[in-house]
Design a protein around this motif. Structure first.
Motif, PDB file in Angstrom:
ATOM      1  N   GLU A  25       0.842  -1.196   0.000  1.00 37.29           N
ATOM      2  CA  GLU A  25       0.000   0.000   0.000  1.00 37.29           C
ATOM      3  C   GLU A  25       0.870   1.235   0.000  1.00 37.29           C
ATOM      4  OE1 GLU A  25      -2.703   0.001   3.271  1.00 37.29           O
ATOM      5  OE2 GLU A  25      -3.581  -1.916   2.729  1.00 37.29           O
ATOM      6  N   ASN A  26       0.507   2.179  -0.837  1.00 38.20           N
ATOM      7  CA  ASN A  26       1.171   3.478  -0.840  1.00 38.20           C
ATOM      8  C   ASN A  26       2.684   3.337  -1.033  1.00 38.20           C
ATOM      9  OD1 ASN A  26       0.848   6.241  -0.835  1.00 38.20           O
ATOM     10  ND2 ASN A  26       1.172   6.439   1.358  1.00 38.20           N
ATOM     11  N   ILE A  27       3.059   2.598  -2.075  1.00 41.54           N
ATOM     12  CA  ILE A  27       4.475   2.365  -2.364  1.00 41.54           C
ATOM     13  C   ILE A  27       4.707   2.470  -3.870  1.00 41.54           C
ATOM     14  CG2 ILE A  27       4.171  -0.146  -2.429  1.00 41.54           C
ATOM     15  CD1 ILE A  27       7.056  -0.332  -1.310  1.00 41.54           C
ATOM     16  N   ALA A  28       5.814   3.066  -4.230  1.00 38.85           N
ATOM     17  CA  ALA A  28       6.222   3.171  -5.631  1.00 38.85           C
ATOM     18  C   ALA A  28       7.497   2.363  -5.817  1.00 38.85           C
ATOM     19  CB  ALA A  28       6.473   4.629  -5.997  1.00 38.85           C
ATOM     20  N   VAL A  29       7.567   1.617  -6.902  1.00 35.31           N
ATOM     21  CA  VAL A  29       8.782   0.895  -7.266  1.00 35.31           C
ATOM     22  C   VAL A  29       9.276   1.507  -8.569  1.00 35.31           C
ATOM     23  CG1 VAL A  29       9.802  -1.344  -7.830  1.00 35.31           C
ATOM     24  CG2 VAL A  29       7.963  -1.207  -6.134  1.00 35.31           C
ATOM     25  N   VAL A  30      10.494   2.019  -8.540  1.00 33.69           N
ATOM     26  CA  VAL A  30      11.039   2.718  -9.698  1.00 33.69           C
ATOM     27  C   VAL A  30      12.423   2.158 -10.044  1.00 33.69           C
ATOM     28  CG1 VAL A  30       9.765   4.839  -9.156  1.00 33.69           C
ATOM     29  CG2 VAL A  30      12.103   4.553  -8.327  1.00 33.69           C
ATOM     30  N   VAL A  31      12.816   2.394 -11.285  1.00 34.25           N
ATOM     31  CA  VAL A  31      14.154   2.026 -11.749  1.00 34.25           C
ATOM     32  C   VAL A  31      14.913   3.313 -12.039  1.00 34.25           C
ATOM     33  CG1 VAL A  31      15.490   0.902 -13.583  1.00 34.25           C
ATOM     34  CG2 VAL A  31      13.379  -0.161 -12.739  1.00 34.25           C
ATOM     35  N   GLU A  32      16.119   3.407 -11.499  1.00 35.23           N
ATOM     36  CA  GLU A  32      17.007   4.528 -11.788  1.00 35.23           C
ATOM     37  C   GLU A  32      18.350   3.953 -12.205  1.00 35.23           C
ATOM     38  OE1 GLU A  32      17.117   7.314  -8.535  1.00 35.23           O
ATOM     39  OE2 GLU A  32      14.951   7.612  -8.606  1.00 35.23           O
ATOM     40  N   GLU A  33      19.187   4.779 -12.810  1.00 33.92           N
ATOM     41  CA  GLU A  33      20.477   4.312 -13.302  1.00 33.92           C
ATOM     42  C   GLU A  33      21.401   3.884 -12.165  1.00 33.92           C
ATOM     43  OE1 GLU A  33      21.500   3.635 -16.544  1.00 33.92           O
ATOM     44  OE2 GLU A  33      19.327   3.856 -16.710  1.00 33.92           O
ATOM     45  N   GLU A  34      21.660   4.758 -11.198  1.00 33.14           N
ATOM     46  CA  GLU A  34      22.481   4.406 -10.043  1.00 33.14           C
ATOM     47  C   GLU A  34      22.295   5.440  -8.953  1.00 33.14           C
ATOM     48  OE1 GLU A  34      26.474   4.186 -11.629  1.00 33.14           O
ATOM     49  OE2 GLU A  34      26.823   6.298 -11.307  1.00 33.14           O
ATOM     50  N   ASP A  35      22.631   5.053  -7.742  1.00 34.80           N
ATOM     51  CA  ASP A  35      22.556   5.962  -6.601  1.00 34.80           C
ATOM     52  C   ASP A  35      23.777   6.887  -6.654  1.00 34.80           C
ATOM     53  OD1 ASP A  35      23.110   7.006  -3.918  1.00 34.80           O
ATOM     54  OD2 ASP A  35      21.503   5.674  -3.258  1.00 34.80           O
ATOM     55  N   PRO A  36      23.561   8.207  -6.648  1.00 31.46           N
ATOM     56  CA  PRO A  36      24.700   9.120  -6.739  1.00 31.46           C
ATOM     57  C   PRO A  36      25.644   9.028  -5.531  1.00 31.46           C
ATOM     58  CG  PRO A  36      22.659  10.342  -6.372  1.00 31.46           C
ATOM     59  CD  PRO A  36      22.289   8.912  -6.573  1.00 31.46           C
ATOM     60  N   ASP A  37      25.134   8.631  -4.387  1.00 32.90           N
ATOM     61  CA  ASP A  37      25.960   8.525  -3.189  1.00 32.90           C
ATOM     62  C   ASP A  37      26.648   7.165  -3.050  1.00 32.90           C
ATOM     63  OD1 ASP A  37      25.232  11.121  -2.390  1.00 32.90           O
ATOM     64  OD2 ASP A  37      23.398  10.352  -1.465  1.00 32.90           O
ATOM     65  N   ASP A  38      26.109   6.146  -3.708  1.00 35.18           N
ATOM     66  CA  ASP A  38      26.670   4.794  -3.624  1.00 35.18           C
ATOM     67  C   ASP A  38      26.428   4.093  -4.962  1.00 35.18           C
ATOM     68  OD1 ASP A  38      27.509   2.249  -3.050  1.00 35.18           O
ATOM     69  OD2 ASP A  38      26.234   2.002  -1.282  1.00 35.18           O
ATOM     70  N   PRO A  39      27.321   4.302  -5.940  1.00 37.75           N
ATOM     71  CA  PRO A  39      27.098   3.756  -7.283  1.00 37.75           C
ATOM     72  C   PRO A  39      27.105   2.231  -7.367  1.00 37.75           C
ATOM     73  CG  PRO A  39      29.187   4.960  -7.170  1.00 37.75           C
ATOM     74  CD  PRO A  39      28.524   5.111  -5.846  1.00 37.75           C
ATOM     75  N   ASP A  40      27.462   1.537  -6.283  1.00 36.05           N
ATOM     76  CA  ASP A  40      27.430   0.076  -6.275  1.00 36.05           C
ATOM     77  C   ASP A  40      26.155  -0.494  -5.661  1.00 36.05           C
ATOM     78  OD1 ASP A  40      29.967  -0.094  -7.470  1.00 36.05           O
ATOM     79  OD2 ASP A  40      30.952   0.066  -5.528  1.00 36.05           O
ATOM     80  N   LEU A  41      25.270   0.366  -5.183  1.00 32.45           N
ATOM     81  CA  LEU A  41      24.041  -0.065  -4.521  1.00 32.45           C
ATOM     82  C   LEU A  41      23.056  -0.636  -5.543  1.00 32.45           C
ATOM     83  CD1 LEU A  41      22.725  -0.006  -1.685  1.00 32.45           C
ATOM     84  CD2 LEU A  41      21.714   2.192  -2.325  1.00 32.45           C
ATOM     85  N   PHE A  42      22.505  -1.819  -5.242  1.00 27.66           N
ATOM     86  CA  PHE A  42      21.546  -2.461  -6.143  1.00 27.66           C
ATOM     87  C   PHE A  42      20.126  -1.953  -5.945  1.00 27.66           C
ATOM     88  CE2 PHE A  42      24.193  -6.650  -6.252  1.00 27.66           C
ATOM     89  CZ  PHE A  42      25.122  -6.044  -7.063  1.00 27.66           C
ATOM     90  N   GLY A  43      19.750  -1.692  -4.703  1.00 23.65           N
ATOM     91  CA  GLY A  43      18.378  -1.275  -4.422  1.00 23.65           C
ATOM     92  C   GLY A  43      18.313  -0.485  -3.131  1.00 23.65           C
ATOM     93  N   LEU A  44      17.205   0.242  -2.976  1.00 29.51           N
ATOM     94  CA  LEU A  44      17.036   1.088  -1.793  1.00 29.51           C
ATOM     95  C   LEU A  44      15.552   1.244  -1.491  1.00 29.51           C
ATOM     96  CD1 LEU A  44      18.385   3.036   0.272  1.00 29.51           C
ATOM     97  CD2 LEU A  44      18.073   4.840  -1.444  1.00 29.51           C
ATOM     98  N   TRP A  45      15.209   1.022  -0.218  1.00 28.04           N
ATOM     99  CA  TRP A  45      13.848   1.300   0.257  1.00 28.04           C
ATOM    100  C   TRP A  45      13.910   2.581   1.070  1.00 28.04           C
ATOM    101  CZ3 TRP A  45      12.539   0.751   5.665  1.00 28.04           C
ATOM    102  CH2 TRP A  45      11.209   1.073   5.942  1.00 28.04           C
ATOM    103  N   GLN A  46      12.991   3.488   0.783  1.00 27.98           N
ATOM    104  CA  GLN A  46      12.926   4.752   1.513  1.00 27.98           C
ATOM    105  C   GLN A  46      11.503   4.971   2.010  1.00 27.98           C
ATOM    106  OE1 GLN A  46      14.449   6.679  -2.098  1.00 27.98           O
ATOM    107  NE2 GLN A  46      15.837   7.804  -0.747  1.00 27.98           N
ATOM    108  N   ALA A  47      11.406   5.413   3.248  1.00 32.10           N
ATOM    109  CA  ALA A  47      10.106   5.717   3.840  1.00 32.10           C
ATOM    110  C   ALA A  47      10.136   7.143   4.361  1.00 32.10           C
ATOM    111  CB  ALA A  47       9.795   4.752   4.974  1.00 32.10           C
ATOM    112  N   ASP A  48       9.068   7.851   4.104  1.00 33.30           N
ATOM    113  CA  ASP A  48       8.923   9.217   4.572  1.00 33.30           C
ATOM    114  C   ASP A  48       7.533   9.328   5.187  1.00 33.30           C
ATOM    115  OD1 ASP A  48       7.920  12.118   4.216  1.00 33.30           O
ATOM    116  OD2 ASP A  48      10.070  12.301   3.831  1.00 33.30           O
ATOM    117  N   GLU A  49       7.452   9.990   6.301  1.00 22.07           N
ATOM    118  CA  GLU A  49       6.181  10.087   7.021  1.00 22.07           C
ATOM    119  C   GLU A  49       5.050  10.653   6.163  1.00 22.07           C
ATOM    120  OE1 GLU A  49       4.520  11.974  11.212  1.00 22.07           O
ATOM    121  OE2 GLU A  49       6.612  12.266  10.646  1.00 22.07           O
TER     122      GLU A  49
END
Length: 101
Positions: A25-49
Motif C-alpha cells: 500500500e502506498n508504495i512506488a517501485v522505480v528504476v534509476e540508473e544508479e545511486d549518486p551517493d553509492d554507485p554500487d548499490l543495487f536497491g534502496l527502500w525509503q520511507a517518509d512520514e
C-alpha cells in the motif's frame, strides 16, 4: 526481443503471491540508473512520514555485476524481494537467513 531491465522488475512484482501483493500500500517501485551517493548499490527502500514509500532498483550496478542475462534476471528479482522485505519491516539478518541478502 529479450525482456528489458524494467520488464524483469515488473515480472518480480507480478510473481508476488496475491496476499503479499495485496499488502503493498502506498508504495512506488522505480528504476534509476544508479545511486549518486553509492554507485554500487543495487536497491534502496525509503520511507517518509508524508510521502509514499519508495523502492528504487538501480540498473547500472546490477548490469555491471551480472553479465549473464539469466543471472541478471535472478538478481533483479532478489533485489526487489530484498527491498520489499525492508518495506515489511524485516531486518538485514533475517533477510540473509531467507536467502535475499
Amino acid at each position: 526481443m529479450s525482456p528489458s531491465f524494467d520488464d524483469h522488475v515488473r515480472a518480480a512484482l507480478d510473481e508476488l503471491p496475491p496476499n503479499l501483493a495485496a499488502a503493498l500500500e502506498n508504495i512506488a517501485v522505480v528504476v534509476e540508473e544508479e545511486d549518486p551517493d553509492d554507485p554500487d548499490l543495487f536497491g534502496l527502500w525509503q520511507a517518509d512520514e508524508y510521502l509514499p514509500d519508495k523502492i528504487t532498483i538501480f540498473r547500472r550496478p546490477l548490469v555491471r555485476e551480472f553479465r549473464d542475462p539469466k543471472r541478471l534476471e535472478e538478481e533483479i528479482r532478489i533485489t526487489v524481494l530484498h527491498e520489499l522485505a525492508h518495506y515489511f519491516g524485516i531486518d538485514e539478518s533475517r533477510i540473509d537467513e531467507l536467502g535475499y541478502g
